[in-house]
Design a protein around this motif. Sequence first.
Motif, PDB file in Angstrom:
ATOM      1  N   ALA A   3      31.839  38.639   9.689  1.00 21.94           N
ATOM      2  CA  ALA A   3      31.752  40.083   9.866  1.00 21.94           C
ATOM      3  C   ALA A   3      30.302  40.518   9.639  1.00 21.94           C
ATOM      4  O   ALA A   3      29.630  40.032   8.724  1.00 21.94           O
ATOM      5  N   TYR A  27      29.085  37.215   4.664  1.00 22.08           N
ATOM      6  CA  TYR A  27      28.885  38.217   5.709  1.00 22.08           C
ATOM      7  C   TYR A  27      27.477  38.104   6.294  1.00 22.08           C
ATOM      8  O   TYR A  27      26.562  37.574   5.654  1.00 22.08           O
ATOM      9  N   GLN A  49      31.027  45.559  11.815  1.00 23.02           N
ATOM     10  CA  GLN A  49      32.411  45.772  11.391  1.00 23.02           C
ATOM     11  C   GLN A  49      32.533  46.822  10.292  1.00 23.02           C
ATOM     12  O   GLN A  49      33.609  47.348  10.045  1.00 23.02           O
ATOM     13  N   LEU A 117      37.848  46.373   5.907  1.00 19.03           N
ATOM     14  CA  LEU A 117      37.906  45.338   6.945  1.00 19.03           C
ATOM     15  C   LEU A 117      39.351  44.950   7.242  1.00 19.03           C
ATOM     16  O   LEU A 117      39.714  44.705   8.400  1.00 19.03           O
ATOM     17  N   THR A 122      39.316  43.259  10.772  1.00 18.56           N
ATOM     18  CA  THR A 122      38.075  42.529  11.007  1.00 18.56           C
ATOM     19  C   THR A 122      37.688  41.650   9.827  1.00 18.56           C
ATOM     20  O   THR A 122      36.587  41.109   9.796  1.00 18.56           O
TER      21      THR A 122
END
Length: 221
Positions: A3, A27, A49, A117, A122
Amino acid sequence: MKARILVIEDEMAINDLLCMNLEAAGYETVGYLDGNDASEGVAQGHEFQCALVDIMLPGKDGYTLLPELKKFGIPVIFLTAKADVTSKVKGLKDGAEDYIVKPFEMLEVMVRLEKVLDRYGTAPKQIQIDDVIIDTVSHIVTKNGEEIYLKPMEYNCLMVFVKNQNKALTRSQILQELWKEEFCGETRTVDAHVGRIRKKLSWQDKIKTIPRIGYRLEVDL
């Protein structure tokens, strides 16, 4: 696929801290120190995201950036020193997903980010650390392709470490995250969970004991 998180924060130390911790947790990040720069950058590439956004920024402020980010489908979490109720209500009514007041704990930011998320579908489905793969949907953990059985609380404890890689956590912080409320029992309960995780994953040297503090999962960036 990792993400991608947008970080818009004008204090360089906080911006760096957020990006460093987010990247340690798996991330990808893109950081901006100025609202105008962020606006131009997002217009050119908006595959993010989620966005962590300060309200008081040079150039366009967070309130101004909010509809621009929403236009591209980027959910926003405000991170701000504006603690008054009026500012919170405005941010949430205008469409922010969450509102976190400074100073904040990275653990809280990580948990709230994960919730956003999850809502948007996501969140990463698999997380790999060396030869260990964690499927966050099925909660199946494998090492070198072999499934490792973890009890539910052991799995949850593992995920607390995974989401806070390279950060020292106190036993109280771990327990609070596991129980989602004030824990009144013995904090040494964490030691038992950690001991079993270390043994099952052969992570004796990976989950470090931090004297007088707690534990840290060490992961090479």
